[in-house]
Design a protein around this motif. Structure first.
Motif, PDB file in Angstrom:
ATOM      1  N   GLY A 163      -5.873  10.663  -7.651  1.00 46.93           N
ATOM      2  CA  GLY A 163      -5.362   9.558  -8.453  1.00 46.93           C
ATOM      3  C   GLY A 163      -5.557   8.225  -7.767  1.00 46.93           C
ATOM      4  N   LEU A 164      -5.508   8.251  -6.434  1.00 50.85           N
ATOM      5  CA  LEU A 164      -5.635   7.017  -5.671  1.00 50.85           C
ATOM      6  C   LEU A 164      -6.413   7.286  -4.399  1.00 50.85           C
ATOM      7  CD1 LEU A 164      -3.102   4.232  -5.159  1.00 50.85           C
ATOM      8  CD2 LEU A 164      -3.989   5.339  -3.116  1.00 50.85           C
ATOM      9  N   VAL A 165      -7.411   6.458  -4.132  1.00 48.64           N
ATOM     10  CA  VAL A 165      -8.163   6.492  -2.885  1.00 48.64           C
ATOM     11  C   VAL A 165      -8.049   5.107  -2.259  1.00 48.64           C
ATOM     12  CG1 VAL A 165     -10.426   6.726  -1.793  1.00 48.64           C
ATOM     13  CG2 VAL A 165      -9.778   8.255  -3.675  1.00 48.64           C
ATOM     14  N   ALA A 166      -7.499   5.044  -1.045  1.00 50.45           N
ATOM     15  CA  ALA A 166      -7.280   3.760  -0.381  1.00 50.45           C
ATOM     16  C   ALA A 166      -8.122   3.686   0.892  1.00 50.45           C
ATOM     17  CB  ALA A 166      -5.808   3.576  -0.031  1.00 50.45           C
ATOM     18  N   ILE A 167      -8.886   2.609   1.021  1.00 46.60           N
ATOM     19  CA  ILE A 167      -9.625   2.323   2.254  1.00 46.60           C
ATOM     20  C   ILE A 167      -8.859   1.232   2.979  1.00 46.60           C
ATOM     21  CG2 ILE A 167     -11.828   1.682   3.258  1.00 46.60           C
ATOM     22  CD1 ILE A 167     -13.123   2.220   0.547  1.00 46.60           C
ATOM     23  N   ASP A 168      -8.347   1.540   4.157  1.00 47.29           N
ATOM     24  CA  ASP A 168      -7.604   0.547   4.933  1.00 47.29           C
ATOM     25  C   ASP A 168      -8.437   0.146   6.141  1.00 47.29           C
ATOM     26  OD1 ASP A 168      -5.805  -1.105   6.116  1.00 47.29           O
ATOM     27  OD2 ASP A 168      -4.254   0.400   6.433  1.00 47.29           O
ATOM     28  N   PHE A 169      -8.961  -1.092   6.103  1.00 47.99           N
ATOM     29  CA  PHE A 169      -9.752  -1.605   7.214  1.00 47.99           C
ATOM     30  C   PHE A 169      -8.879  -2.121   8.351  1.00 47.99           C
ATOM     31  CE2 PHE A 169     -13.179  -2.526   3.901  1.00 47.99           C
ATOM     32  CZ  PHE A 169     -13.899  -1.385   4.234  1.00 47.99           C
ATOM     33  N   LEU A 194       0.829  -1.202   0.000  1.00 45.40           N
ATOM     34  CA  LEU A 194       0.000   0.000   0.000  1.00 45.40           C
ATOM     35  C   LEU A 194       0.866   1.256   0.000  1.00 45.40           C
ATOM     36  CD1 LEU A 194      -2.679   1.462   0.178  1.00 45.40           C
ATOM     37  CD2 LEU A 194      -2.687   1.036   2.644  1.00 45.40           C
ATOM     38  N   TYR A 195       1.896   1.304   0.844  1.00 42.81           N
ATOM     39  CA  TYR A 195       2.776   2.470   0.890  1.00 42.81           C
ATOM     40  C   TYR A 195       3.534   2.632  -0.424  1.00 42.81           C
ATOM     41  CZ  TYR A 195       2.040   3.011   5.946  1.00 42.81           C
ATOM     42  OH  TYR A 195       1.489   3.209   7.192  1.00 42.81           O
ATOM     43  N   SER A 196       3.886   1.516  -1.069  1.00 46.21           N
ATOM     44  CA  SER A 196       4.566   1.586  -2.359  1.00 46.21           C
ATOM     45  C   SER A 196       3.671   2.243  -3.408  1.00 46.21           C
ATOM     46  CB  SER A 196       4.962   0.175  -2.814  1.00 46.21           C
ATOM     47  OG  SER A 196       5.529   0.197  -4.100  1.00 46.21           O
ATOM     48  N   LEU A 197       2.400   1.874  -3.403  1.00 48.37           N
ATOM     49  CA  LEU A 197       1.465   2.468  -4.358  1.00 48.37           C
ATOM     50  C   LEU A 197       1.239   3.951  -4.058  1.00 48.37           C
ATOM     51  CD1 LEU A 197      -1.084  -0.480  -4.474  1.00 48.37           C
ATOM     52  CD2 LEU A 197       0.474   0.191  -6.296  1.00 48.37           C
ATOM     53  N   LEU A 198       1.120   4.297  -2.785  1.00 50.92           N
ATOM     54  CA  LEU A 198       0.976   5.703  -2.409  1.00 50.92           C
ATOM     55  C   LEU A 198       2.219   6.497  -2.799  1.00 50.92           C
ATOM     56  CD1 LEU A 198      -0.651   5.348   1.130  1.00 50.92           C
ATOM     57  CD2 LEU A 198      -1.703   6.451  -0.850  1.00 50.92           C
ATOM     58  N   ALA A 199       3.396   5.897  -2.622  1.00 53.48           N
ATOM     59  CA  ALA A 199       4.638   6.582  -2.981  1.00 53.48           C
ATOM     60  C   ALA A 199       4.701   6.852  -4.479  1.00 53.48           C
ATOM     61  CB  ALA A 199       5.843   5.740  -2.541  1.00 53.48           C
ATOM     62  N   THR A 200       4.295   5.879  -5.275  1.00 51.00           N
ATOM     63  CA  THR A 200       4.319   6.057  -6.722  1.00 51.00           C
ATOM     64  C   THR A 200       3.372   7.163  -7.155  1.00 51.00           C
ATOM     65  OG1 THR A 200       4.832   3.718  -7.040  1.00 51.00           O
ATOM     66  CG2 THR A 200       3.982   4.897  -8.937  1.00 51.00           C
ATOM     67  N   ALA A 201       2.160   7.127  -6.598  1.00 51.76           N
ATOM     68  CA  ALA A 201       1.168   8.130  -6.977  1.00 51.76           C
ATOM     69  C   ALA A 201       1.587   9.525  -6.537  1.00 51.76           C
ATOM     70  CB  ALA A 201      -0.188   7.776  -6.376  1.00 51.76           C
ATOM     71  N   SER A 202       2.021   9.670  -5.291  1.00 50.64           N
ATOM     72  CA  SER A 202       2.379  10.994  -4.782  1.00 50.64           C
ATOM     73  C   SER A 202       3.644  11.533  -5.441  1.00 50.64           C
ATOM     74  CB  SER A 202       2.548  10.956  -3.259  1.00 50.64           C
ATOM     75  OG  SER A 202       3.562  10.047  -2.864  1.00 50.64           O
ATOM     76  N   ALA A 203       4.564  10.649  -5.815  1.00 44.97           N
ATOM     77  CA  ALA A 203       5.765  11.094  -6.517  1.00 44.97           C
ATOM     78  C   ALA A 203       5.427  11.652  -7.890  1.00 44.97           C
ATOM     79  CB  ALA A 203       6.768   9.947  -6.647  1.00 44.97           C
ATOM     80  N   GLY A 204       4.336  11.181  -8.472  1.00 43.56           N
ATOM     81  CA  GLY A 204       3.885  11.689  -9.762  1.00 43.56           C
ATOM     82  C   GLY A 204       2.968  12.885  -9.635  1.00 43.56           C
ATOM     83  N   GLN A 205       2.995  13.539  -8.466  1.00 41.63           N
ATOM     84  CA  GLN A 205       2.190  14.732  -8.194  1.00 41.63           C
ATOM     85  C   GLN A 205       0.686  14.445  -8.205  1.00 41.63           C
ATOM     86  OE1 GLN A 205       3.618  17.652  -7.177  1.00 41.63           O
ATOM     87  NE2 GLN A 205       5.458  16.406  -7.230  1.00 41.63           N
ATOM     88  N   GLU A 206       0.308  13.187  -8.003  1.00 41.66           N
ATOM     89  CA  GLU A 206      -1.098  12.845  -7.873  1.00 41.66           C
ATOM     90  C   GLU A 206      -1.521  13.086  -6.419  1.00 41.66           C
ATOM     91  OE1 GLU A 206      -3.360  11.588  -9.987  1.00 41.66           O
ATOM     92  OE2 GLU A 206      -2.240  10.779 -11.691  1.00 41.66           O
ATOM     93  N   PHE A 207      -2.743  13.537  -6.240  1.00 41.89           N
ATOM     94  CA  PHE A 207      -3.298  13.635  -4.901  1.00 41.89           C
ATOM     95  C   PHE A 207      -3.904  12.286  -4.523  1.00 41.89           C
ATOM     96  CE2 PHE A 207      -3.309  18.147  -6.048  1.00 41.89           C
ATOM     97  CZ  PHE A 207      -2.665  18.665  -4.928  1.00 41.89           C
ATOM     98  N   CYS A 208      -3.684  11.886  -3.283  1.00 43.29           N
ATOM     99  CA  CYS A 208      -4.170  10.598  -2.790  1.00 43.29           C
ATOM    100  C   CYS A 208      -5.016  10.818  -1.540  1.00 43.29           C
ATOM    101  CB  CYS A 208      -3.002   9.669  -2.443  1.00 43.29           C
ATOM    102  SG  CYS A 208      -1.820   9.415  -3.768  1.00 43.29           S
ATOM    103  N   ALA A 209      -5.888   9.862  -1.258  1.00 43.98           N
ATOM    104  CA  ALA A 209      -6.666   9.886  -0.027  1.00 43.98           C
ATOM    105  C   ALA A 209      -6.477   8.561   0.684  1.00 43.98           C
ATOM    106  CB  ALA A 209      -8.144  10.128  -0.319  1.00 43.98           C
ATOM    107  N   PHE A 210      -6.183   8.627   1.973  1.00 45.67           N
ATOM    108  CA  PHE A 210      -6.006   7.434   2.798  1.00 45.67           C
ATOM    109  C   PHE A 210      -7.108   7.431   3.834  1.00 45.67           C
ATOM    110  CE2 PHE A 210      -4.445   4.716   6.083  1.00 45.67           C
ATOM    111  CZ  PHE A 210      -3.686   3.760   5.444  1.00 45.67           C
ATOM    112  N   LEU A 211      -8.073   6.524   3.689  1.00 39.89           N
ATOM    113  CA  LEU A 211      -9.201   6.431   4.601  1.00 39.89           C
ATOM    114  C   LEU A 211      -8.865   5.383   5.649  1.00 39.89           C
ATOM    115  CD1 LEU A 211     -12.002   6.588   1.900  1.00 39.89           C
ATOM    116  CD2 LEU A 211     -10.788   8.453   3.035  1.00 39.89           C
ATOM    117  N   ASP A 212      -8.518   5.857   6.828  1.00 44.63           N
ATOM    118  CA  ASP A 212      -7.923   5.034   7.881  1.00 44.63           C
ATOM    119  C   ASP A 212      -9.011   4.520   8.817  1.00 44.63           C
ATOM    120  OD1 ASP A 212      -6.190   3.831   9.607  1.00 44.63           O
ATOM    121  OD2 ASP A 212      -5.210   5.685  10.273  1.00 44.63           O
ATOM    122  N   ALA A 213      -9.674   3.445   8.407  1.00 47.32           N
ATOM    123  CA  ALA A 213     -10.766   2.902   9.204  1.00 47.32           C
ATOM    124  C   ALA A 213     -10.269   2.250  10.488  1.00 47.32           C
ATOM    125  CB  ALA A 213     -11.566   1.890   8.394  1.00 47.32           C
ATOM    126  N   GLY A 214      -9.045   1.709  10.460  1.00 49.22           N
ATOM    127  CA  GLY A 214      -8.527   0.988  11.623  1.00 49.22           C
ATOM    128  C   GLY A 214      -7.532   1.754  12.457  1.00 49.22           C
TER     129      GLY A 214
END
Length: 202
Positions: A107-113, A43-63
């Motif tokens: 660019g990326l929205v992640a839901i982490d349960f 998950l962090y690898s995917l966030l790193a790739t997206a954010s390095a490409g100047q994409e905005f990401c959302a991390f929905l921290d359910a847990g």
């Protein structure tokens, strides 16, 4: 260093491209695995790739499991990430994902349960998964759902199941140190399964 793929509908995990291949935009991707299976590293690898490409990401921290320091050490640009803490409420995380997907611009929205019990995740109505799938269709948003087990099967385009194989040690007893973990990833795309092994370094 891997960057966004040339095809506009997909992108590639920076650190694990040979493991999971391309993650589709405009679709739901499931990442399932128990603790220490490599799911957070992926998950962090995917966030790193997206954010390095100047994409905005959302991390929905359910847990309430997000660790900004570890994420930054993995290459995630925190200035590009919207962190939404959901206080253990899975329903709030799903509603937030729906709103963000419809709002666009991510660019990326992640839901982490996190480590929410599988029986609780299974209680999520299938109608909510279909709603999320419709929300991201025809957008440039990749929607990730991360949990011990995920049950969005009819609605997901890619399923990645991570399994810890063994611990890797450095040195000799009694002074050996944990050097990493070997894990395997089974990816199911278009009903075709492919399994690969990889190393999660400490």
């Amino acid at each position: 260093m891997r960057t966004w793929a040339s095809t506009p509908q997909k992108y590639v995990a920076e650190a694990l491209p040979s493991i999971v291949g391309e993650i589709p935009r405009g679709a739901i991707t499931e990442i399932a695995g128990l603790a220490f299976s490599g799911r957070t590293s992926l998950l962090y690898s995917l966030l790193a790739t997206a954010s390095a490409g100047q994409e905005f990401c959302a991390f929905l921290d359910a847990g309430d499991t997000f660790d900004p320091e570890s994420a930054a050490a993995s290459g995630v640009r925190l200035s590009q990430v919207l962190w939404v803490r959901c206080g253990g409420n899975l329903e709030h995380a799903l509603k937030a994902a729906d709103l963000l997907a419809q709002a666009g611009g991510f660019g990326l929205v992640a839901i982490d349960f996190g480590d929410a019990p599988a029986k609780i995740v299974r209680r999520i109505p299938i109608a909510l998964w279909f709603r999320l799938r419709r929300a991201v269709e025809n957008t440039r948003t990749a929607l990730l759902v991360v949990a011990q087990q995920v049950h969005a099967h009819p609605c997901s385009t890619l399923k990645i199941e991570l399994t810890r194989s063994r611990a890797l040690w450095r040195g000799q007893l009694p002074g050996c140190l944990l050097d990493g973990l070997e894990a395997s990833a089974q990816c199911v795309r278009n009903h075709r399964a492919q399994e690969r092994r990889f190393i999660v370094e400490r």
